[in-house]
Structure formats: structure tokens, C-alpha cells
Design a protein around this motif. Structure first.
Motif, PDB file in Angstrom:
ATOM      1  N   ALA A   1      62.098  27.854  91.282  1.00 39.82           N
ATOM      2  CA  ALA A   1      61.008  27.719  90.311  1.00 39.82           C
ATOM      3  C   ALA A   1      60.702  26.249  90.040  1.00 39.82           C
ATOM      4  CB  ALA A   1      61.374  28.433  89.013  1.00 39.82           C
ATOM      5  N   ILE A   2      61.739  25.435  89.880  1.00 41.27           N
ATOM      6  CA  ILE A   2      61.532  24.010  89.611  1.00 41.27           C
ATOM      7  C   ILE A   2      60.809  23.345  90.774  1.00 41.27           C
ATOM      8  CG2 ILE A   2      62.708  21.794  89.309  1.00 41.27           C
ATOM      9  CD1 ILE A   2      64.878  23.277  87.753  1.00 41.27           C
ATOM     10  N   GLN A   3      61.257  23.617  91.969  1.00 42.40           N
ATOM     11  CA  GLN A   3      60.647  22.946  93.116  1.00 42.40           C
ATOM     12  C   GLN A   3      59.253  23.487  93.419  1.00 42.40           C
ATOM     13  OE1 GLN A   3      63.170  21.973  96.390  1.00 42.40           O
ATOM     14  NE2 GLN A   3      64.965  21.726  95.090  1.00 42.40           N
ATOM     15  N   ASP A   4      59.029  24.762  93.154  1.00 41.09           N
ATOM     16  CA  ASP A   4      57.661  25.293  93.252  1.00 41.09           C
ATOM     17  C   ASP A   4      56.741  24.568  92.268  1.00 41.09           C
ATOM     18  OD1 ASP A   4      58.421  27.099  95.145  1.00 41.09           O
ATOM     19  OD2 ASP A   4      58.294  28.865  93.867  1.00 41.09           O
ATOM     20  N   ALA A   5      57.244  24.338  91.055  1.00 41.66           N
ATOM     21  CA  ALA A   5      56.446  23.676  90.020  1.00 41.66           C
ATOM     22  C   ALA A   5      56.097  22.255  90.434  1.00 41.66           C
ATOM     23  CB  ALA A   5      57.206  23.674  88.695  1.00 41.66           C
ATOM     24  N   VAL A   6      57.038  21.555  91.061  1.00 45.06           N
ATOM     25  CA  VAL A   6      56.780  20.187  91.517  1.00 45.06           C
ATOM     26  C   VAL A   6      55.767  20.188  92.656  1.00 45.06           C
ATOM     27  CG1 VAL A   6      57.808  18.196  92.673  1.00 45.06           C
ATOM     28  CG2 VAL A   6      58.987  19.262  90.748  1.00 45.06           C
ATOM     29  N   ARG A   7      55.977  21.072  93.615  1.00 46.25           N
ATOM     30  CA  ARG A   7      55.094  21.093  94.780  1.00 46.25           C
ATOM     31  C   ARG A   7      53.649  21.403  94.396  1.00 46.25           C
ATOM     32  NH1 ARG A   7      55.445  20.104 100.389  1.00 46.25           N
ATOM     33  NH2 ARG A   7      57.621  19.887  99.822  1.00 46.25           N
ATOM     34  N   THR A   8      53.477  22.308  93.450  1.00 44.66           N
ATOM     35  CA  THR A   8      52.127  22.715  93.043  1.00 44.66           C
ATOM     36  C   THR A   8      51.622  21.963  91.827  1.00 44.66           C
ATOM     37  OG1 THR A   8      53.049  24.497  91.679  1.00 44.66           O
ATOM     38  CG2 THR A   8      52.477  25.041  93.949  1.00 44.66           C
ATOM     39  N   ALA A   9      52.472  21.070  91.265  1.00 48.90           N
ATOM     40  CA  ALA A   9      52.128  20.360  90.025  1.00 48.90           C
ATOM     41  C   ALA A   9      51.745  21.347  88.934  1.00 48.90           C
ATOM     42  CB  ALA A   9      51.021  19.332  90.255  1.00 48.90           C
ATOM     43  N   GLU A  10      52.526  22.415  88.803  1.00 48.55           N
ATOM     44  CA  GLU A  10      52.236  23.503  87.871  1.00 48.55           C
ATOM     45  C   GLU A  10      53.438  23.806  86.980  1.00 48.55           C
ATOM     46  OE1 GLU A  10      49.888  25.237  86.797  1.00 48.55           O
ATOM     47  OE2 GLU A  10      48.374  25.745  88.289  1.00 48.55           O
ATOM     48  N   PRO A  11      53.540  23.201  85.796  1.00 46.93           N
ATOM     49  CA  PRO A  11      54.613  23.577  84.861  1.00 46.93           C
ATOM     50  C   PRO A  11      54.596  25.062  84.532  1.00 46.93           C
ATOM     51  CG  PRO A  11      53.555  21.548  84.153  1.00 46.93           C
ATOM     52  CD  PRO A  11      52.733  22.082  85.285  1.00 46.93           C
ATOM     53  N   TYR A  12      53.436  25.680  84.683  1.00 49.27           N
ATOM     54  CA  TYR A  12      53.283  27.119  84.469  1.00 49.27           C
ATOM     55  C   TYR A  12      54.358  27.915  85.216  1.00 49.27           C
ATOM     56  CZ  TYR A  12      51.394  31.616  86.164  1.00 49.27           C
ATOM     57  OH  TYR A  12      51.231  32.921  86.551  1.00 49.27           O
ATOM     58  N   VAL A  13      54.728  27.466  86.409  1.00 46.18           N
ATOM     59  CA  VAL A  13      55.708  28.193  87.227  1.00 46.18           C
ATOM     60  C   VAL A  13      57.031  28.318  86.483  1.00 46.18           C
ATOM     61  CG1 VAL A  13      57.026  28.173  89.383  1.00 46.18           C
ATOM     62  CG2 VAL A  13      54.611  27.494  89.388  1.00 46.18           C
ATOM     63  N   VAL A  14      57.476  27.239  85.857  1.00 47.73           N
ATOM     64  CA  VAL A  14      58.733  27.272  85.107  1.00 47.73           C
ATOM     65  C   VAL A  14      58.573  28.098  83.833  1.00 47.73           C
ATOM     66  CG1 VAL A  14      60.380  25.860  83.796  1.00 47.73           C
ATOM     67  CG2 VAL A  14      59.611  25.122  86.057  1.00 47.73           C
ATOM     68  N   ALA A  15      57.433  27.961  83.156  1.00 49.45           N
ATOM     69  CA  ALA A  15      57.198  28.735  81.935  1.00 49.45           C
ATOM     70  C   ALA A  15      57.266  30.230  82.209  1.00 49.45           C
ATOM     71  CB  ALA A  15      55.841  28.370  81.337  1.00 49.45           C
ATOM     72  N   LYS A  16      56.610  30.679  83.274  1.00 51.85           N
ATOM     73  CA  LYS A  16      56.625  32.097  83.616  1.00 51.85           C
ATOM     74  C   LYS A  16      58.007  32.545  84.073  1.00 51.85           C
ATOM     75  CE  LYS A  16      52.503  33.579  82.690  1.00 51.85           C
ATOM     76  NZ  LYS A  16      52.310  34.578  81.616  1.00 51.85           N
ATOM     77  N   TYR A  17      58.706  31.675  84.782  1.00 52.33           N
ATOM     78  CA  TYR A  17      60.077  32.001  85.190  1.00 52.33           C
ATOM     79  C   TYR A  17      60.957  32.242  83.970  1.00 52.33           C
ATOM     80  CZ  TYR A  17      64.937  31.339  86.390  1.00 52.33           C
ATOM     81  OH  TYR A  17      66.294  31.502  86.475  1.00 52.33           O
TER      82      TYR A  17
ATOM     83  N   ILE B   1      53.194  25.122  70.238  1.00 55.06           N
ATOM     84  CA  ILE B   1      51.942  24.522  70.711  1.00 55.06           C
ATOM     85  C   ILE B   1      52.089  24.085  72.166  1.00 55.06           C
ATOM     86  CG2 ILE B   1      50.261  22.682  70.337  1.00 55.06           C
ATOM     87  CD1 ILE B   1      50.422  24.876  68.137  1.00 55.06           C
ATOM     88  N   ILE B   2      53.218  23.464  72.491  1.00 55.31           N
ATOM     89  CA  ILE B   2      53.448  23.004  73.862  1.00 55.31           C
ATOM     90  C   ILE B   2      53.471  24.185  74.829  1.00 55.31           C
ATOM     91  CG2 ILE B   2      55.134  21.915  75.401  1.00 55.31           C
ATOM     92  CD1 ILE B   2      55.984  20.178  72.974  1.00 55.31           C
ATOM     93  N   PHE B   3      54.256  25.208  74.491  1.00 55.92           N
ATOM     94  CA  PHE B   3      54.395  26.347  75.394  1.00 55.92           C
ATOM     95  C   PHE B   3      53.089  27.126  75.479  1.00 55.92           C
ATOM     96  CE2 PHE B   3      55.733  30.511  76.905  1.00 55.92           C
ATOM     97  CZ  PHE B   3      56.620  30.169  77.919  1.00 55.92           C
ATOM     98  N   GLY B   4      52.360  27.192  74.368  1.00 54.15           N
ATOM     99  CA  GLY B   4      51.080  27.889  74.372  1.00 54.15           C
ATOM    100  C   GLY B   4      50.103  27.299  75.368  1.00 54.15           C
ATOM    101  N   ASP B   5      50.274  26.023  75.683  1.00 53.97           N
ATOM    102  CA  ASP B   5      49.456  25.374  76.705  1.00 53.97           C
ATOM    103  C   ASP B   5      50.061  25.592  78.086  1.00 53.97           C
ATOM    104  OD1 ASP B   5      47.948  23.754  78.325  1.00 53.97           O
ATOM    105  OD2 ASP B   5      48.547  21.874  77.386  1.00 53.97           O
ATOM    106  N   LEU B   6      51.347  25.272  78.255  1.00 45.33           N
ATOM    107  CA  LEU B   6      51.961  25.230  79.581  1.00 45.33           C
ATOM    108  C   LEU B   6      52.186  26.594  80.215  1.00 45.33           C
ATOM    109  CD1 LEU B   6      54.552  22.329  79.136  1.00 45.33           C
ATOM    110  CD2 LEU B   6      52.197  22.232  79.978  1.00 45.33           C
ATOM    111  N   LYS B   7      52.094  27.664  79.455  1.00 43.57           N
ATOM    112  CA  LYS B   7      52.296  28.983  80.058  1.00 43.57           C
ATOM    113  C   LYS B   7      51.081  29.424  80.869  1.00 43.57           C
ATOM    114  CE  LYS B   7      50.601  32.043  76.382  1.00 43.57           C
ATOM    115  NZ  LYS B   7      50.955  33.170  75.488  1.00 43.57           N
ATOM    116  N   HIS B   8      50.006  28.663  80.825  1.00 45.34           N
ATOM    117  CA  HIS B   8      48.798  28.981  81.571  1.00 45.34           C
ATOM    118  C   HIS B   8      48.724  28.146  82.846  1.00 45.34           C
ATOM    119  CE1 HIS B   8      47.082  31.225  78.180  1.00 45.34           C
ATOM    120  NE2 HIS B   8      47.501  30.243  77.410  1.00 45.34           N
TER     121      HIS B   8
END
Length: 578
Positions: free
Chosen positions: A506-522, A427-434
Motif C-alpha cells: 500500500a505504501i509503495q503503491d501510494a508513492v508510485r501513484t502519488a496517491e495518499p488515498y491508497v494508504v487511507a483506504k488500506y 479534517i485531514i483524513f476527510g480530504d486524503l480518503k478521496h
């Protein structure tokens, strides 16, 4: 603000190495060389690329000629790097075992991915924020899990993080609930099922208010009394708060989410008057139809309502008081509000008022919006009673995960615990991958699948690697062998190593853009590259020597470690067996 590409340039290991190598040939400091580098879109175009167009004017030569001269010199000087020219691009191909050993060694470090990039900065993250006396529906999932992941990502980059659950425990909605309880409520029903009965009353209020608009006035008066400290109103309000928090804590525990503070809207009730006085001192308040507003024409925004005509506060002034408290008392360097996109105008107004008050730090207040979550394309509504309980969704996901596990591995120990980790994680990943700003139409069957771009797929990849490591006696081999990169000569192995090297970026991109999606896709890309490597040749071959087996197991171990680390940053558990 730096672009995503700039962040990649600063972090990715191969880019750093390329910058150091190229700097003398470009007669530039390595930092300037780094800023010019790119990652080619396709592997056949090289590992790192240098566009030479920016040098043409200074050197008075065509970009292709510049690239050819540099390539000739580097190819003559080095045997661990091959350089090719394509148009005006200089394409670098890293070759030789030493690069693989160096990158893999770093990826195997237990602290890999963590950095001190944000050291010395305190970030307050406002997240989840459900409303008291309302069910914890699946609609609350997005703010909760996006915020939870961001808090973990910020901590991984050295920031000090304070997570705040800004509970919706104040406002006219409580006037509505109190009126509804007094007209149609039943104490026994409320004691037996506080949240369900509260929802029934809330829905009934809105149903009746369509026929009797005067009910809205009653609700506003009831809230005004509550705000003035009416004892009876206060007692009933406290009951709703206490019962709701019990329910919320239970759900948060299941999701693995914790907070540093549960200071909700009511906490700031005594902090509103000083804000109103300050607005009056600054001559920012104006009367409009009996209400008090702040005009924001200079920001091309509609007026911000501060006080209603009956003198009661509205959530804008509470958010002003909240922001000032978080800056002055919590010493926030940055404040994130993980709140739905429908509140974008509200936060634009609040931040604009703060700036108009002279608070320059308001530029570091940031709304992190996200799209709706729907089921079957339909939006949920508490007012209409259309709520899908998050607990029910989690239960069904866990049940489906258990069925799959029973079919694949019926002898697995702790099946129920594994199913809980897999179901909740799905359920968590199903949300954060977007992308967070996209709306998500939730599909349980897709989310729980062990195949495709799902959480269970990543968890299963990790479990499969751990099984491989046990069968290959990896721990024993590690005690006496060192990785020899010559045993990782395949294209699939190199692709996997290069993807591993991008984890910090990927981690720092996710922080800068406030997008956990970046890590999920990575993580999905890493798992895909590993499975390609895994299927490209047998790892535990009887014909292979120990050094070959150990090198491939080491690469596998690094992948599993990053998968576990990355999934933890998304708020997920990774069972050792599945």
C-alpha cells in the motif's frame, strides 16, 4: 512505468512466498513467476492465483490441464498449501500455523512498512504554496496535506525528501494590492488585522476594476516598479510578506506540517534573466504582440508566455528558473508539484519548454494535480471575498470532537488535547480518503463522526486496541511467550493477517501513484477486518489459556501498530485513549 498491480506483485509477502514455491514447478526463476501472480478478488478463490493461459502455447496444452497437473504435484509435495483449479487458474490456499506466525512476526517489527525502495534518490516536493497577503483558507488544505503525506510516504520508502513551500510572494497580484492600499487603505487597520485588511483591499480592487479597467494597467505598472527594485514598493511588499508568514506558521504548526525551505517566487527573481538569455541563445523566444513567447506546436500546446509586453516576468519563466535551480542546486532526481488540476496546462508548457531547452531531466518533473475543495457545492474565491478560513473549520471540528468525547468518556484525561488530535485529524483524513483528482465537497459533520470511513473511526480503533492490550497484560505476556499460529485458526484472523501483509504494498503503491488515498483506504480495510476479528469471539476469555490470549493480543497489537504508522504517514496523531 510499472503498473499498480506490478508493484503489488513485487511487495506483498504472500505473493513472494508463492513465487518461491511455484518457481520449480514452472521451471522459471522466482522473479518471473512473481510477475505472473495475482491476488484473487474474493477470499474463497484463494490467497494467491496463477493464470495458466500464458503457458498454453509453449506447452501445447489447455490452461486447465496445465493447472491441474501443477496442482496435483504441489498437493502431493506440501501440507502447508492447498491448491485448487478453477478453469485456467491455479488457486493457492496457504494453510498451517507457520504462515500466520511468519506474517504476524513481520508485521510486529517496529520498522514494518519502511523500505529502502527509493534509496539514493532525492525528491523535491513543491507543496502548499499559499499567496502572501491572502487568508489561509480551507482551499489551501489539499495541497498542504497531500504534499505533507507524500513527503512522509517518500521518506518511508527510503527517498531523501526536500519539502518546499513555494510561497506566492511575487506577481501582478502585488501590484493590485499596492494600488488598492494607496487608494483605499488605512495604515491603522492594516496594522491591527493585516490579513483581513489585505483581503478587503484585494476584493475592493477587483470590484472597482470591473468599473474602471484602467486599474489593471496601474497594477501592472506598480508590479513592474516592484520588480525593478523601487524602494517604496519594496518596503510595502516586505510588510505584507512578513505578516503573512506569521499567520502561515501558526496554521502549519497546528497541522503538524514543516518545510525544509520557504523559498517563494521572489527568491528566483534574480535567476530569471539567465533563463531568458538562454532562451534567446537557443533562438526559442519570439515576439508576439509585444510579449515574448516560446512556441510549442510540436507538443500540440499553445505558446508559453515568458515576458509580458512591459518586460515584466510571468510565473511560467519563474517556474522555469525554479525547476533549473532545484535540479542544479538542490540536486533533485525528481520534482513534484502538488498544485491544483486547473494548472495542468501551465505545467505541461513549463516541462515542454525545459525539454526543448535540452534538459532531459524534465521528464522527472511531475505535476501532482488535485480537484477543488468546495463547501455546499460552492467554490471559494479570494477575489470575491468568499473564503472559509481553515482555522475556523479546525476550531469547529475540535469543538465537535470534544462534545463527542464528553458524551462517551467524560472522565478522560487531557480531553482538550485529544479533541485537538481528533478534530484536526478528521479534517485531514476527510480530504486524503478521496482520490486526489476528485473534487471534495466538505461536510464537517460527516468528517468528525466516530463511525464510517472517517479519521476518528481509525483513531478510536487504535485506542480501543491499546485498552485491550493493557487489560490483557500484553507486555508481560510478550516477555515470556511466543505466538502460536494454531490459536489464530479462524477465518476472521487469517483475513486480518493477510490485510496486514499488504501494508508495504500500500505504501509503495501510494508513492508510485502519488496517491495518499491508497494508504487511507488500506487503513479503513484493516480496521474493518480487525473489528470483524474482534467481534468473532471474545479475546480476553476466562476460559482461554494464556497462549490463546497472547496470540490474539499479538494480532491486535500488530493492527494497532500499523494503524498508528499509517495515520502518521497521512499526517495524523493517534491518541492512546479516547
Amino acid at each position: 512505468m510499472a503498473s499498480i498491480q506490478t508493484i503489488r506483485r513485487k511487495i506483498a509477502m504472500l505473493l513472494q512466498q508463492a513465487a518461491v514455491i511455484l518457481a520449480p514447478y514452472l521451471d522459471l526463476p522466482s522473479e518471473e513467476a512473481l510477475a505472473k501472480l495475482e491476488v484473487p478478488p474474493e477470499s474463497h478463490m484463494g490467497d494467491v492465483s496463477l493464470p495458466c493461459f500464458s503457458f498454453a502455447k509453449t506447452l501445447k496444452q489447455a490452461p486447465g490441464a496445465i493447472a491441474a497437473k501443477i496442482a496435483e504435484r504441489i498437493n502431493a509435495d506440501r501440507d502447508d498449501l492447498r491448491v485448487e483449479v478453477a478453469g485456467g487458474y491455479l488457486n493457492l490456499f496457504f494453510q498451517g500455523a507457520s504462515w500466520k506466525e511468519q506474517l504476524l512476526k513481520r508485521a510486529l517489527d517496529e520498522n514494518y512498512g519502511r523500505s529502502d525502495w527509493g534509496a539514493g534518490r532525492r525528491v523535491v516536493i513543491d507543496m502548499s504554496s499559499p499567496n502572501i497577503a491572502k487568508p489561509f483558507g480551507i482551499g489551501h488544505l489539499r495541497s498542504t496535506m497531500i504534499g505533507n503525506s507524500l513527503s512522509r510516504l517518500y521518506r518511508a520508502t527510503g527517498h531523501e525528501v526536500v519539502t518546499v513551500n513555494h510561497i506566492g510572494d511575487w506577481g501582478t497580484q502585488f501590484g493590485k494590492l499596492i494600488v488598492a492600499y494607496r487608494k483605499w487603505g488605512n495604515k491603522q487597520a492594516l496594522d491591527q488585522a493585516p490579513i483581513q485588511e489585505s483581503l478587503r483591499l484585494y476584493v475592493e480592487f477587483h470590484k472597482q476594476a470591473e468599473l474602471l479597467p484602467a486599474l489593471e494597467d496601474e497594477a501592472r505598472e506598480a508590479f513592474a516598479k516592484l520588480e525593478r527594485g523601487d524602494a517604496a514598493m519594496r518596503e510595502l511588499w516586505q510588510y505584507f510578506v512578513d505578516e503573512s508568514l506569521k499567520e502561515f506558521h501558526r496554521v502549519y504548526e497546528r497541522l503538524g506540517v514543516t518545510f525544509d525551505s520557504y523559498a517563494g517566487e521572489s527568491f528566483y527573481n534574480d535567476k530569471i534573466a539567465p533563463v531568458v538569455r538562454k532562451l534567446e541563445e537557443l533562438r526559442m523566444l519570439e515576439e508576439d504582440a509585444g510579449a515574448q513567447i516560446v512556441r510549442l506546436e510540436e507538443e500540440a500546446l499553445p505558446p508559453c508566455l515568458i515576458l509580458k509586453k512591459d518586460g515584466s516576468s510571468i510565473y511560467a519563466v519563474r517556474d522555469l528558473a525554479t525547476a533549473i535551480y532545484r535540479k542544479e542546486e538542490l540536486f533533485a532526481d525528481e520534482i513534484l508539484y502538488v498544485v491544483g488540476a486547473e494548472q495542468s496546462l501551465h505545467f505541461q508548457q513549463v516541462f515542454a519548454v525545459l525539454r526543448k531547452m535540452g534538459h532531459e531531466w524534465a521528464t522527472h518533473c511531475r505535476h501532482v494535480p488535485f480537484g477543488l475543495i468546495t463547501i455546499g457545492g460552492k467554490k471559494m474565491s479570494t477575489r470575491k471575498g468568499k473564503v472559509v478560513m481553515l482555522d475556523e473549520v479546525l476550531d469547529e471540528a475540535v469543538e465537535r470532537a470534544l462534545q463527542i468525547i464528553e458524551g462517551k468518556n467524560p472522565a478522560l484525561a487531557n480531553k482538550e488535547a485529544v479533541a485537538e488530535a481528533v478534530g484536526v485529524g478528521a479534517i485531514i483524513f476527510g480530504d486524503l480518503k478521496h482520490h486526489r483528482q476528485l473534487s471534495v465537497d466538505f461536510n464537517l459533520e460527516d468528517a468528525v463522526s466516530f463511525e464510517g470511513e472517517t479519521g476518528p473511526y481509525l483513531q478510536y480503533t487504535n485506542a480501543r486496541i491499546l485498552t485491550l492490550l493493557r487489560k490483557g497484560n500484553y507486555v508481560e505476556l510478550r516477555s515470556r511467550l511466543a505466538v502460536d499460529g494454531r490459536h489464530l485458526s479462524s477465518e476472521a484472523a487469517w483475513a486480518c493477517i493477510k490485510t496486514l501483509s499488504r501494508y508495504e504494498a500500500a505504501i509503495q503503491d501510494a508513492v508510485r501513484t502519488a496517491e495518499p488515498y491508497v494508504v487511507a483506504k488500506y487503513l479503513l480495510a484493516l480496521a474493518k477486518d480487525f473489528n470483524r476479528f474482534y467481534n468473532s469471539g471474545k479475546i480476553l476469555s476466562e476460559a482461554a489459556d494464556e497462549a490463546d490470549i497472547f496470540a490474539k493480543l499479538s494480532l491486535s497489537s500488530a493492527v494497532a501498530s500499523v494503524l498508528r504508522s499509517g495515520l502518521a504517514l497521512l499526517g495524523m496523531h493517534t491518541p492512546a485513549e479516547m
